[in-house]
Design an enzyme around this catalytic site. Structure first.
Site, short mmCIF file in Angstrom:
data_model
loop_
_atom_site.label_atom_id
_atom_site.label_comp_id
_atom_site.label_asym_id
_atom_site.label_seq_id
_atom_site.Cartn_x
_atom_site.Cartn_y
_atom_site.Cartn_z
N TYR A 262 0.79 -1.22 0.00
CA TYR A 262 0.00 0.00 0.00
C TYR A 262 0.83 1.28 0.00
O TYR A 262 0.31 2.36 0.22
CB TYR A 262 -0.94 0.01 1.22
CG TYR A 262 -2.18 -0.85 1.04
CD1 TYR A 262 -2.23 -1.84 0.06
CD2 TYR A 262 -3.31 -0.67 1.83
CE1 TYR A 262 -3.35 -2.63 -0.10
CE2 TYR A 262 -4.44 -1.46 1.67
CZ TYR A 262 -4.45 -2.44 0.70
OH TYR A 262 -5.58 -3.22 0.53
N ASP B 295 -12.50 -7.35 6.45
CA ASP B 295 -13.83 -7.36 5.81
C ASP B 295 -14.49 -8.72 6.04
O ASP B 295 -15.68 -8.81 6.31
CB ASP B 295 -13.70 -7.11 4.30
CG ASP B 295 -13.89 -5.64 3.94
OD1 ASP B 295 -13.43 -4.79 4.72
OD2 ASP B 295 -14.49 -5.36 2.89
N ASP C 188 -6.40 -5.82 5.53
CA ASP C 188 -7.53 -5.15 4.87
C ASP C 188 -8.57 -6.19 4.46
O ASP C 188 -9.77 -6.06 4.72
CB ASP C 188 -6.99 -4.40 3.64
CG ASP C 188 -8.00 -3.42 3.09
OD1 ASP C 188 -9.09 -3.27 3.69
OD2 ASP C 188 -7.72 -2.79 2.05
N ASP D 256 -3.98 -17.96 4.01
CA ASP D 256 -5.08 -18.75 3.41
C ASP D 256 -5.76 -19.60 4.49
O ASP D 256 -6.99 -19.71 4.52
CB ASP D 256 -4.60 -19.60 2.23
CG ASP D 256 -3.23 -20.22 2.46
OD1 ASP D 256 -2.61 -19.97 3.51
OD2 ASP D 256 -2.77 -20.97 1.58
N LYS E 44 2.46 -15.13 4.89
CA LYS E 44 2.61 -16.18 3.87
C LYS E 44 4.11 -16.36 3.64
O LYS E 44 4.61 -16.20 2.53
CB LYS E 44 1.86 -15.73 2.60
CG LYS E 44 1.72 -16.78 1.54
CD LYS E 44 0.69 -17.85 1.85
CE LYS E 44 0.61 -18.88 0.74
NZ LYS E 44 -0.21 -20.06 1.10
#
Ligand code: ATP
Length: 338
Positions: free
Chosen positions: A123, A231, A227, A203, A170
């Site tokens: 970002y 959600d 982020d 994951d 990850k």
């Protein structure tokens, strides 16, 4: 008296801002916690009018306030919120997800917090076109990773629930960047012997948030993963309309809903203002802790009780199965609050 800057935003940001302004005035006039509200214009509308999504004058008002409430902005989110997070060094993005009586959630006893690193990762906007391809640079530093890990461990200790921090990354694929993040978090967690520290690939975390969301306490993760996962966690616990967030730095903090400007329902009085109202609750909690102010802490508690009291009586907006307009729902909150 606290000076609160309020970014009114775009889309449902306008309705949410009207709702929060009414609530802040009630708190100031009826409960007696004095507040001065300074409106800040920023977002798509401001870009059209002034040529800048976040004019310098807006930044001045925010800097001079004790805390900022930000309604969602539209397409220029990167120029407003991503910029503010970096400019004000609001390095910790705190996103709680909690299931409450009266809400439809996947499980009944969800109570987790995502602590998302807010200044680095993909970002930072370092993207380049190279011929027919595009490249994005991902930065992860030891400094920022350790700083957010410390924040997560302290949060787990203060919450006093499972006292567990799940570090999500990850590192099996992104060995350098996520390897550094995971290693830094592990090193910091060693200084918190009361905290259970575990690693989880992103994951697996996405899957477990649906399979057993109640097993999480504090999740610490990088910017992009945080982020997306927040959600998901919001939806699992009761929907985006109920999901608040805080962007916290050492000296300043900004509070905003997790969701965006939701243009599909804007202007229809269909928005659930709870996300913004619960963000204000986080703001009063932060102000209360920072200034050792019992009144502000009391207001934070009252706001949470009002939101969940109203919802558990079946008074709800459409997104959570009710028929109240944004304005009607807000009036019910105010009558519970004062
Ligand atoms: P962004 O990418 O900026 O997060 P988005 O367009 O992907 O934004 P959101 O605006 O976050 O998506 O919201 C997705 C959908 O969820 C909306 O289209 C809307 O229908 C619903 N929604 C979000 N927030 C609310 C709310 N406060 N009240 C009711 N519905 C909401």
């Amino acid at each position: 008296m606290y000076k609160i800057s309020l970014i009114t935003g775009d889309g449902i940001g306008q309705e949410l801002s009207e709702s929060i302004t009414d609530i802040l005035h009630s708190i100031s006039d009826k409960i007696g916690l004095k507040l001065e509200i300074n409106i800040v214009e920023a977002g798509d509308g401001t870009l059209k009018k002034t040529g800048k999504a976040l004019p310098d004058s807006a930044l001045d008002i925010i800097r001079r306030s004790d805390a900022c409430l930000k309604a969602p902005v539209g397409e220029c989110a990167a120029d407003v919120i991503v910029f503010l997070r970096r400019a004000l060094d609001l390095y910790a993005n705190i996103r709680p997800s909690k299931s409450y009586p009266g809400m439809t959630s996947l499980k009944e006893n969800i109570d987790l917090v995502i602590v998302r690193e807010n200044t680095e990762d993909l970002y930072t906007g370092m993207e380049f076109e190279v011929g027919n391809s595009a490249v994005a640079l991902r930065t992860i530093s030891e400094y920022a990773s350790k700083r957010i890990a410390k924040y997560a461990c302290i949060t787990a200790g203060q919450r006093n629930k499972q006292k567990k921090v799940t570090c999500v990354h990850k590192s099996n694929v992104m060995r350098k960047t996520d390897g550094l993040f995971a290693r830094s978090c592990y090193q910091v967690a060693k200084n918190f012997p009361d905290i259970v520290f575990e690693n989880m690939y992103v994951d697996a975390c996405a899957m477990n948030l649906i399979r057993q969301p109640e097993s999480f306490d504090v999740i610490v993760t990088t910017n992009l993963f945080g982020d997306i996962l927040s959600d998901e966690a919001a939806q699992v616990a009761g929907g985006l309309g109920m999901a608040p967030a805080a962007n916290i730095g050492d000296d300043f903090a900004l509070f905003e809903p997790v969701h965006g400007a939701a243009f599909d329902i804007a202007g229809k009085q269909a928005a659930n203002p709870s996300s913004f109202i619960l963000s204000a609750k986080m703001m009063f909690e932060w102000l209360g802790m920072k200034h050792d102010d019992a009144m502000s802490l009391l207001v934070a508690r009252k706001i949470e009780e009002a939101v969940y009291g109203v919802v558990s009586e079946g008074i709800k907006t459409k997104d959570i199965g009710g028929n109240k307009t944004t304005r009607e729902f807000t009036q019910h909150i105010i009558s519970k609050l004062i």
